[in-house]
Design a protein around this motif. Sequence first.
Motif, PDB file in Angstrom:
ATOM      1  N   THR A 247       0.829  -1.213   0.000  1.00 45.55           N
ATOM      2  CA  THR A 247       0.000   0.000   0.000  1.00 45.55           C
ATOM      3  C   THR A 247       0.862   1.261   0.000  1.00 45.55           C
ATOM      4  OG1 THR A 247      -1.716  -1.197   1.210  1.00 45.55           O
ATOM      5  CG2 THR A 247      -1.844   1.197   1.223  1.00 45.55           C
ATOM      6  N   LEU A 248       2.008   1.193   0.659  1.00 45.96           N
ATOM      7  CA  LEU A 248       2.891   2.363   0.728  1.00 45.96           C
ATOM      8  C   LEU A 248       3.484   2.725  -0.621  1.00 45.96           C
ATOM      9  CD1 LEU A 248       4.787   1.550   4.065  1.00 45.96           C
ATOM     10  CD2 LEU A 248       2.855   3.130   3.722  1.00 45.96           C
ATOM     11  N   LEU A 249       3.485   1.754  -1.552  1.00 47.63           N
ATOM     12  CA  LEU A 249       4.048   2.021  -2.872  1.00 47.63           C
ATOM     13  C   LEU A 249       3.055   2.707  -3.804  1.00 47.63           C
ATOM     14  CD1 LEU A 249       5.900  -1.380  -3.461  1.00 47.63           C
ATOM     15  CD2 LEU A 249       6.921   0.810  -2.815  1.00 47.63           C
ATOM     16  N   ILE A 250       1.812   2.848  -3.359  1.00 45.98           N
ATOM     17  CA  ILE A 250       0.780   3.444  -4.216  1.00 45.98           C
ATOM     18  C   ILE A 250       0.869   4.971  -4.115  1.00 45.98           C
ATOM     19  CG2 ILE A 250      -1.685   3.607  -4.653  1.00 45.98           C
ATOM     20  CD1 ILE A 250      -1.981   0.879  -3.302  1.00 45.98           C
ATOM     21  N   PRO A 251       1.094   5.645  -5.229  1.00 49.02           N
ATOM     22  CA  PRO A 251       1.141   7.114  -5.197  1.00 49.02           C
ATOM     23  C   PRO A 251      -0.224   7.702  -4.874  1.00 49.02           C
ATOM     24  CG  PRO A 251       2.078   6.227  -7.236  1.00 49.02           C
ATOM     25  CD  PRO A 251       1.370   5.106  -6.564  1.00 49.02           C
ATOM     26  N   LYS A 252      -0.194   8.892  -4.350  1.00 50.93           N
ATOM     27  CA  LYS A 252      -1.440   9.594  -4.063  1.00 50.93           C
ATOM     28  C   LYS A 252      -2.243   9.775  -5.345  1.00 50.93           C
ATOM     29  CE  LYS A 252      -0.582  10.203   0.329  1.00 50.93           C
ATOM     30  NZ  LYS A 252      -1.384   9.533   1.362  1.00 50.93           N
ATOM     31  N   GLY A 253      -3.534   9.536  -5.211  1.00 45.70           N
ATOM     32  CA  GLY A 253      -4.418   9.681  -6.358  1.00 45.70           C
ATOM     33  C   GLY A 253      -4.665   8.385  -7.101  1.00 45.70           C
ATOM     34  N   ASN A 254      -3.910   7.333  -6.777  1.00 44.76           N
ATOM     35  CA  ASN A 254      -4.083   6.038  -7.459  1.00 44.76           C
ATOM     36  C   ASN A 254      -4.752   5.004  -6.560  1.00 44.76           C
ATOM     37  OD1 ASN A 254      -3.081   6.742  -9.918  1.00 44.76           O
ATOM     38  ND2 ASN A 254      -1.037   5.876  -9.601  1.00 44.76           N
ATOM     39  N   GLU A 255      -5.390   5.470  -5.499  1.00 46.41           N
ATOM     40  CA  GLU A 255      -6.004   4.528  -4.554  1.00 46.41           C
ATOM     41  C   GLU A 255      -7.086   3.670  -5.214  1.00 46.41           C
ATOM     42  OE1 GLU A 255      -4.103   7.759  -2.290  1.00 46.41           O
ATOM     43  OE2 GLU A 255      -5.547   7.697  -3.949  1.00 46.41           O
TER      44      GLU A 255
ATOM     45  N   PRO B 290       0.307  -4.846 -29.278  1.00 41.16           N
ATOM     46  CA  PRO B 290       1.533  -4.289 -28.688  1.00 41.16           C
ATOM     47  C   PRO B 290       1.452  -2.795 -28.414  1.00 41.16           C
ATOM     48  CG  PRO B 290       1.842  -4.790 -31.015  1.00 41.16           C
ATOM     49  CD  PRO B 290       0.519  -5.370 -30.638  1.00 41.16           C
ATOM     50  N   ASP B 291       0.604  -2.093 -29.128  1.00 40.90           N
ATOM     51  CA  ASP B 291       0.485  -0.642 -28.949  1.00 40.90           C
ATOM     52  C   ASP B 291      -0.772  -0.258 -28.179  1.00 40.90           C
ATOM     53  OD1 ASP B 291      -1.226  -1.524 -30.886  1.00 40.90           O
ATOM     54  OD2 ASP B 291      -0.937   0.187 -32.236  1.00 40.90           O
ATOM     55  N   ALA B 292      -1.299  -1.183 -27.368  1.00 44.55           N
ATOM     56  CA  ALA B 292      -2.550  -0.914 -26.646  1.00 44.55           C
ATOM     57  C   ALA B 292      -2.359   0.193 -25.629  1.00 44.55           C
ATOM     58  CB  ALA B 292      -3.032  -2.189 -25.963  1.00 44.55           C
ATOM     59  N   ASP B 293      -3.380   1.006 -25.460  1.00 45.58           N
ATOM     60  CA  ASP B 293      -3.354   2.122 -24.505  1.00 45.58           C
ATOM     61  C   ASP B 293      -3.556   1.547 -23.101  1.00 45.58           C
ATOM     62  OD1 ASP B 293      -3.554   4.380 -23.026  1.00 45.58           O
ATOM     63  OD2 ASP B 293      -5.247   5.234 -24.144  1.00 45.58           O
ATOM     64  N   PRO B 294      -2.578   1.700 -22.155  1.00 47.77           N
ATOM     65  CA  PRO B 294      -2.723   1.128 -20.807  1.00 47.77           C
ATOM     66  C   PRO B 294      -3.828   1.773 -19.996  1.00 47.77           C
ATOM     67  CG  PRO B 294      -0.784   2.509 -20.925  1.00 47.77           C
ATOM     68  CD  PRO B 294      -1.293   2.385 -22.338  1.00 47.77           C
ATOM     69  N   THR B 295      -4.337   2.890 -20.423  1.00 46.07           N
ATOM     70  CA  THR B 295      -5.417   3.534 -19.671  1.00 46.07           C
ATOM     71  C   THR B 295      -6.784   2.974 -20.033  1.00 46.07           C
ATOM     72  OG1 THR B 295      -5.640   5.299 -21.331  1.00 46.07           O
ATOM     73  CG2 THR B 295      -4.075   5.661 -19.520  1.00 46.07           C
ATOM     74  N   VAL B 296      -6.844   2.161 -21.067  1.00 44.26           N
ATOM     75  CA  VAL B 296      -8.124   1.572 -21.501  1.00 44.26           C
ATOM     76  C   VAL B 296      -8.283   0.212 -20.830  1.00 44.26           C
ATOM     77  CG1 VAL B 296      -9.474   0.748 -23.449  1.00 44.26           C
ATOM     78  CG2 VAL B 296      -8.019   2.767 -23.700  1.00 44.26           C
ATOM     79  N   PRO B 297      -9.307   0.043 -19.985  1.00 48.28           N
ATOM     80  CA  PRO B 297      -9.507  -1.238 -19.289  1.00 48.28           C
ATOM     81  C   PRO B 297      -9.751  -2.384 -20.259  1.00 48.28           C
ATOM     82  CG  PRO B 297     -10.834   0.495 -18.302  1.00 48.28           C
ATOM     83  CD  PRO B 297     -10.318   1.042 -19.596  1.00 48.28           C
TER      84      PRO B 297
ATOM     85  N   GLN C 117       1.119  -1.125 -14.273  1.00 47.50           N
ATOM     86  CA  GLN C 117       1.793  -0.013 -14.940  1.00 47.50           C
ATOM     87  C   GLN C 117       1.247   1.338 -14.484  1.00 47.50           C
ATOM     88  OE1 GLN C 117       1.582  -0.489 -19.187  1.00 47.50           O
ATOM     89  NE2 GLN C 117       2.733  -2.417 -19.183  1.00 47.50           N
ATOM     90  N   LEU C 118      -0.046   1.384 -14.211  1.00 46.82           N
ATOM     91  CA  LEU C 118      -0.677   2.658 -13.858  1.00 46.82           C
ATOM     92  C   LEU C 118      -0.531   2.991 -12.391  1.00 46.82           C
ATOM     93  CD1 LEU C 118      -3.990   2.307 -15.917  1.00 46.82           C
ATOM     94  CD2 LEU C 118      -1.921   3.549 -16.552  1.00 46.82           C
ATOM     95  N   VAL C 119      -0.427   1.979 -11.527  1.00 46.79           N
ATOM     96  CA  VAL C 119      -0.404   2.233 -10.086  1.00 46.79           C
ATOM     97  C   VAL C 119       0.932   2.813  -9.650  1.00 46.79           C
ATOM     98  CG1 VAL C 119      -0.411   1.111  -7.837  1.00 46.79           C
ATOM     99  CG2 VAL C 119      -2.193   0.582  -9.495  1.00 46.79           C
ATOM    100  N   GLY C 120       2.054   2.289 -10.133  1.00 42.18           N
ATOM    101  CA  GLY C 120       3.367   2.731  -9.696  1.00 42.18           C
ATOM    102  C   GLY C 120       3.722   4.103 -10.234  1.00 42.18           C
TER     103      GLY C 120
END
Length: 350
Positions: free
Chosen positions: A146-154, A261-268, A293-296
């Motif tokens: 949990t400590l590795l999660i940046p603020k705003g990515n909860e 290979p070029d998929a957008d990581p923000t798209v679920p 990729q998005l959490v760190g």
Amino acid sequence: MTRAQEHLTECSVQLAWENGETTGNEVIHAEMDDLMDEPHVQYLSQQFVAELCNAEDTNNPLNAEIERVIFNAHPRDDRLGASSFAELLELQLEGSHQKRRRHQETLRKASNDLTAERVRKAGLTALVKERDDKDKALQQDKRDRTLLIPKGNEERAKRLELVTQAAEHRRQLVERAQRRVQTLMHLESDVADFRDRRAPELLGEMQKERQDTGLSADEWNLLNVDFVGDVDSLLKARKADARALVGRLQGPADSDPAVRPDADPTVPLIADDADLSKQTLSLLEREVARLNQLVGADQNKVKRYAALTDKINKAETSLGKIDEQIKRAREADEKIDALIQLGVASENGK
């Protein structure tokens, strides 16, 4: 009847003893012939009597004489072809000896199982302690992650945990199905081994022990042992079902999004309202990788987060196995009682 005939038909046998006493008995002529043919009274020296009575082993002359008398007391038609007391005794007790050997084997197996259950019961306290220690370490790893999660990515982290748990549950189902395939393959091997080796051995043992049955080779084949029903088709079908289940659980399914290979990581890859328990393992793993990729905040934290996640997954799997062992150890008392009753029944010959 003349007096001579009376004398031949009936007479008196008299015995004179050392103390001067005389005893006797009236016998008919036919009985006298039997008495004359084989002596019914024989003098035994004091030395011979002492030798018989003082012998301590089972092969002493007294036992041999008793066995001879008992054997001769059996009519020849009742001797089953035996030529000695020992041979006749073995024939008479053959069934009892076999029954005893079977009970001894049952008792031996029950004793081994009983030892295993007692060892399992004795290890219960250690298992409970091991589980508590692993659970504490697991909770600490979750806090560290949990400590590795940046603020705003909860929210993303919460979603990642849900998807990760679903993936781990799916992975366990896949492993269970794979073990089922493996077990069915082993069972097929057991069936083949029984038919090719164990059943012929069993029939051979019966033929060897029961040589005097008079059964022909074709009649003996009727006693051959095999499985009831078409087990080959049953196992083949169950193995195909298990392999199909592995494929459905593992994926990819036709409905899964294609790998790009070029998929957008923000798209679920999986909709928020989708039932995670119905997704394939391959799709869940792809979604876990995307969320990692998005959490760190940076690449190092992403790697640490992924490593902790993998460690947590393995720890949860290990806890599940320990829970099964604890449950099994707590059932040991009941199994111990059942094994003791089985042992008592075997000792009593039931």
